[in-house]
Structure formats: structure tokens, C-alpha cells
Motif scaffolding. Structure first.
Motif, short mmCIF file in Angstrom:
data_model
loop_
_atom_site.label_atom_id
_atom_site.label_comp_id
_atom_site.label_asym_id
_atom_site.label_seq_id
_atom_site.Cartn_x
_atom_site.Cartn_y
_atom_site.Cartn_z
N GLY A 162 -0.04 17.79 56.01
CA GLY A 162 -1.68 17.91 57.20
C GLY A 162 -1.51 16.06 57.68
O GLY A 162 -1.24 15.41 58.47
N ASN A 163 -1.22 14.91 56.46
CA ASN A 163 -1.39 13.67 56.75
C ASN A 163 -0.65 13.64 58.16
O ASN A 163 -0.79 12.32 58.62
CB ASN A 163 -1.60 13.13 55.53
N GLN A 164 0.78 14.23 57.18
CA GLN A 164 2.04 13.44 58.72
C GLN A 164 1.70 14.28 59.71
O GLN A 164 2.15 13.12 60.27
CB GLN A 164 3.42 14.43 57.48
N ALA A 165 1.49 15.36 59.48
CA ALA A 165 1.30 15.54 61.13
C ALA A 165 -0.52 14.30 62.06
O ALA A 165 0.66 14.53 63.00
CB ALA A 165 0.83 16.90 61.10
N ASN A 166 -0.83 14.69 61.64
CA ASN A 166 -2.20 12.87 61.85
C ASN A 166 -1.29 12.01 61.66
O ASN A 166 -1.29 11.32 63.88
CB ASN A 166 -2.68 13.32 61.08
N LEU A 167 -0.65 11.48 61.27
CA LEU A 167 0.73 10.68 61.81
C LEU A 167 1.14 10.51 62.98
O LEU A 167 1.88 9.95 63.73
CB LEU A 167 1.58 9.76 60.99
N VAL A 168 2.06 11.77 63.37
CA VAL A 168 2.73 11.97 64.74
C VAL A 168 1.64 12.15 65.60
O VAL A 168 2.01 11.54 66.61
CB VAL A 168 3.33 13.52 64.05
N GLN A 169 0.39 12.76 65.77
CA GLN A 169 -0.40 12.59 66.47
C GLN A 169 -1.22 11.60 66.76
O GLN A 169 -1.11 11.02 68.20
CB GLN A 169 -1.58 13.63 66.15
N ASN A 170 -1.22 10.60 66.57
CA ASN A 170 -1.35 9.19 65.32
C ASN A 170 -0.40 8.74 67.28
O ASN A 170 -0.45 7.95 68.24
CB ASN A 170 -1.48 7.89 65.11
N ALA A 171 0.82 8.46 66.46
CA ALA A 171 2.02 8.39 68.35
C ALA A 171 1.89 8.94 69.23
O ALA A 171 2.29 7.65 70.13
CB ALA A 171 3.54 8.68 66.99
N ILE A 172 1.11 10.23 69.82
CA ILE A 172 1.64 11.24 70.49
C ILE A 172 0.63 10.14 71.56
O ILE A 172 0.51 9.93 72.13
CB ILE A 172 1.19 12.14 71.13
N ASP A 173 -0.61 10.01 70.63
CA ASP A 173 -1.94 9.37 70.94
C ASP A 173 -1.86 7.80 71.78
O ASP A 173 -2.04 7.46 72.66
CB ASP A 173 -3.22 8.62 70.26
N GLN A 174 -0.47 6.86 70.59
CA GLN A 174 -0.31 5.80 71.85
C GLN A 174 0.46 6.03 72.46
O GLN A 174 1.08 4.83 73.27
CB GLN A 174 0.41 5.07 70.08
N LYS A 175 0.49 6.83 72.82
CA LYS A 175 2.16 7.14 73.89
C LYS A 175 3.37 6.55 73.54
O LYS A 175 3.66 5.54 74.80
CB LYS A 175 1.29 6.79 75.49
N VAL A 176 3.88 6.50 72.76
CA VAL A 176 4.65 6.06 72.42
C VAL A 176 6.29 6.49 73.23
O VAL A 176 6.08 7.45 73.79
CB VAL A 176 5.52 6.24 71.08
N ASP A 177 7.38 5.81 73.35
CA ASP A 177 8.14 6.54 74.66
C ASP A 177 9.65 7.44 73.55
O ASP A 177 10.31 8.12 74.28
CB ASP A 177 9.82 5.48 74.47
N GLY A 178 9.21 7.49 71.92
CA GLY A 178 9.94 8.49 70.95
C GLY A 178 10.03 8.62 70.14
O GLY A 178 8.68 7.91 69.21
N ILE A 179 9.50 9.91 69.59
CA ILE A 179 9.03 10.12 68.12
C ILE A 179 10.83 10.65 67.04
O ILE A 179 10.83 11.24 67.18
CB ILE A 179 8.20 11.15 67.59
N ALA A 180 10.72 9.83 65.64
CA ALA A 180 11.76 10.79 64.82
C ALA A 180 11.06 11.18 63.36
O ALA A 180 9.94 10.13 62.98
CB ALA A 180 12.23 9.38 64.62
N VAL A 181 11.09 12.65 63.47
CA VAL A 181 10.52 12.86 62.13
C VAL A 181 11.32 13.90 61.31
O VAL A 181 11.70 14.06 61.98
CB VAL A 181 8.80 13.55 62.69
N THR A 182 10.45 13.76 59.84
CA THR A 182 11.09 14.45 59.16
C THR A 182 10.53 15.77 58.84
O THR A 182 9.25 15.72 58.71
CB THR A 182 11.07 14.14 57.78
N LEU A 183 11.45 17.23 58.62
CA LEU A 183 10.53 18.58 58.68
C LEU A 183 10.99 18.98 56.94
O LEU A 183 11.34 19.28 56.86
CB LEU A 183 11.26 18.90 59.57
N ALA A 184 10.36 18.12 55.67
CA ALA A 184 10.60 18.83 54.59
C ALA A 184 9.62 20.30 55.15
O ALA A 184 9.59 20.60 54.05
CB ALA A 184 9.43 17.20 53.31
#
Length: 339
Positions: free
Chosen positions: A97-119
Motif C-alpha cells: 500500500g505504501n509502495q502504491a502511494n509512492l507511485v502516486q507521488n511520482a504521478i503527482d510530480q509529473k515525472v517523465d517515466g516510472i520504473a516499478v517492481t510488482l512484488a
């Protein structure tokens, strides 16, 4: 990202990324951890500057505190970022759940790309969909090979954990193992489950799975020790990460057991233990390569429209066995923290 531009929404032949990279110049980067920006990694990267516009890429993993495996993933990511003129923002949390929030933070920061692990892919499905709707390309690495296409990711870089487990089981047969304790340090982690299941599929002996709390190493040690004292027929302890293999070797001694230890993944200390004979062998999934390819893949997609595997096949980085026959050569790179 717009579905109309996603590789699985139209048929385009795969393009060789290396050729594209050769056509563009190289670069330097900055990185940060947990939102605190810091300049690191660039000093050790190759010299050169990219002519492509500055990008920001978020690398979000399920790293647990103290798990040095991810230091190697991050070094690879930083090397690619330095080459590609990318600002790398690293964050991690083992709680899905916290990892999902970190991805949301990246979206809010309008990054150009996201690399994510899917454990734990189900927990990330919603937020990855939000990234796509925001037009942010997402690639997977390390964990989630069975789910990356279902989640509509651009590409995936990692090891097929089931295949790695099956190869491990065959190796155990070759060394004459009869009963194995398979130690899983994070309950519910899909990749770890696939490793132990893969071992059980090909191993001709018995596999006894054992869950431990990977964030509490003294507890890991005592749990393995107790299990070995309880069942002296266990002749191999299989761990799913290098730090746990080193702890398991201590447990063998504490228990007065004759069991041997083998593991998935490497680090510098594990190399020394293989040389000393305390660890019999390890499966290397090349985490440096996973981090490097994930970040470089996002740069190639943005600047040249490339996507490895054509958006249909993952890029496999393992498994490869490391034992006394090749540990000296691999050890040269592990000493640098890149293998």
C-alpha cells in the motif's frame, strides 16, 4: 500513457535498443531517496553528455530496510540515468500500500517515466492505471513477470522466477540433496513464492517451506536454527536472498547441523562465502542490469520510440549459477557493487 500509443494496442516490430542508443550521445544525472535529493552515482558513471532533453524518472521498489540487493539495482539505474541525462528519483517501501502511494507521488510530480517492481501486483494495479491515464510510461523490473502485461506496462526486465526455481531444483538433484528448507523472507511476495514452487517442481526430494520476517534478522536466524534442530534430516537450506544465506550459514553452525546452504542472489559478502565453501552456490539474476535497462528503456522509448521485446516479451536477466567454478571472475564485479 494513451492506450492508442501503447505497444499492445498496435502491431509494431521490435527495434533493437542498442542501435538506437548508438545513434544518440551520452549523459549525466542526479538521484534522490525518499524525496530527499542528493547527487550520487554520477561520479562513477561514464563521461559524456546527452543532447536529449532532461528527463525525470521515478524508480519505485519494494526494498525492505537493510536489504543490500537493492543497492545494486539502484547503481545500475544511476549509471543509466547518468548516461541519459535523467534525474533519477528513488523511493521504496516493502508495504504494498505504501509502495502504491509512492507511485502516486511520482504521478503527482509529473515525472517523465516510472520504473516499478510488482512484488504484490494487485495492490499496484489501480495506481499504475492512473499513471497510464496521465500519459506517463511505466516499465516493470525484478518482480512481476507474470503480471506486467496484465497491468499494461510498456516492458519488463527481470528473471522468470519459476524458471529460476526449476533450475535451482535440478541443481539440488545434481548435488545429491534429499530434504530442503526453503526460507521465504516476505510472505505474500509473488516472486518468492514462485521461486520455492519452482524448486519443488523439479527437486526429487522434499521441500519444506518456511516463512520468516525478513526485516528482523535475529528472528530469521533463530527460526532457521530451531527448524534445523527440530529436523536433522534437512540437508540443504535454500534462501531467497543473499543476506539470508549468510544468516542461514550461522544458523547451521548454531544448530550443529550438517546442512549446506545455497541461495538466490548475490552480494560482496556472499561471494566470499562461496569462495570459503560456506555457501555452495547462488543464482544470479543480475540486479544491476535490471535497474540499468529499466531506466534506459524509458529513455529509449521517449527519445526513439523503442520498447524492448516489442511490448510482448520480457527481457530476461537470469538465472545464472555462481559457484566455485566461476566465483573468482564474478567476484571482480561484485567487489565493485555492480554484480
Amino acid at each position: 500513457m494513451d492506450r492508442s500509443s501503447h505497444p499492445r494496442s498496435r502491431r509494431i516490430a521490435p527495434v533493437v535498443a542498442v542501435a538506437a542508443a548508438a545513434a544518440l550521445t551520452l549523459a549525466g544525472c542526479s538521484s534522490s531517496s525518499g524525496g530527499k535529493k542528493s547527487e550520487e552515482g554520477a561520479a562513477n558513471a561514464s563521461a559524456g553528455k546527452a543532447t536529449t532533453p532532461r528527463m525525470t524518472v521515478a524508480l519505485v521498489t519494494h526494498q525492505a530496510p537493510g536489504d543490500t540487493f537493492w543497492d545494486t539495482v539502484r547503481k545500475g539505474a544511476e549509471a543509466a540515468a547518468a548516461k541519459d541525462n535523467i534525474k533519477l528519483v528513488y523511493s521504496a517501501d516493502p508495504n504494498a500500500g505504501n509502495q502504491a502511494n509512492l507511485v502516486q507521488n511520482a504521478i503527482d510530480q509529473k515525472v517523465d517515466g516510472i520504473a516499478v517492481t510488482l512484488a504484490k501486483p494487485d495492490a499496484l494495479k489501480g495506481v499504475i492505471g492512473k499513471a497510464e491515464k496521465s500519459g506517463i510510461p511505466v516499465v516493470g523490473l525484478n518482480s512481476g513477470l507474470s503480471d506486467w502485461k496484465k497491468l499494461n506496462l510498456l516492458e519488463f526486465f527481470g528473471q522468470d522466477e519459476s524458471v529460476a526455481g526449476e533450475a535451482f531444483g535440478k541443481k539440488l538433484n545434481e548435488v545429491g540433496a534429499k530434504k530442503v528448507l526453503c526460507v521465504m523472507q516476505e510472505q505474500g511476495n509473488v516472486g518468492l513464492t514462485q521461486r520455492c514452487d519452482g524448486v519443488a517442481k523439479t527437486f526429487e526430494g522434499k521441500v519444506d517451506p518456511q516463512n520468516v520476517n525478513g526485516t528482523d534478522m535475529p528472528s530469521v536466524k533463530s527460526t532457521i536454527t530451531a527448524k534445523l534442530k527440530q529436523d536433522p534430516s534437512i540437508d540443504y537450506v535454500v534462501t531467497l536472498g543473499a543476506p539470508f544465506a549468510l544468516t542461514a550459514a550461522q544458523s547451521v553452525g548454531d544448530a550443529g547441523s550438517k546442512a549446506k546452504v545455497a541461495t538466490f542472489d548475490l552480494n560482496k559478502d556472499l561471494i566470499k562465502s562461496i569462495k570459503a565453501g560456506d555457501i555452495q552456490f547462488a543464482v544470479d539474476q543480475q540486479p544491476y542490469l535490471q535497474g540499468y535497462l529499466a531506466v534506459d528503456g524509458l529513455w529509449l522509448y521517449k527519445n526513439n520510440g523503442n520498447y524492448s521485446g516489442g511490448g510482448e516479451q520480457p527481457v530476461l536477466t537470469g538465472p545464472a549459477f555462481v559457484d566455485k567454478s566461476n566465483v573468482d571472475k564474478i567476484g571482480e564485479f561484485a567487489a565493485k557493487g555492480t554484480r
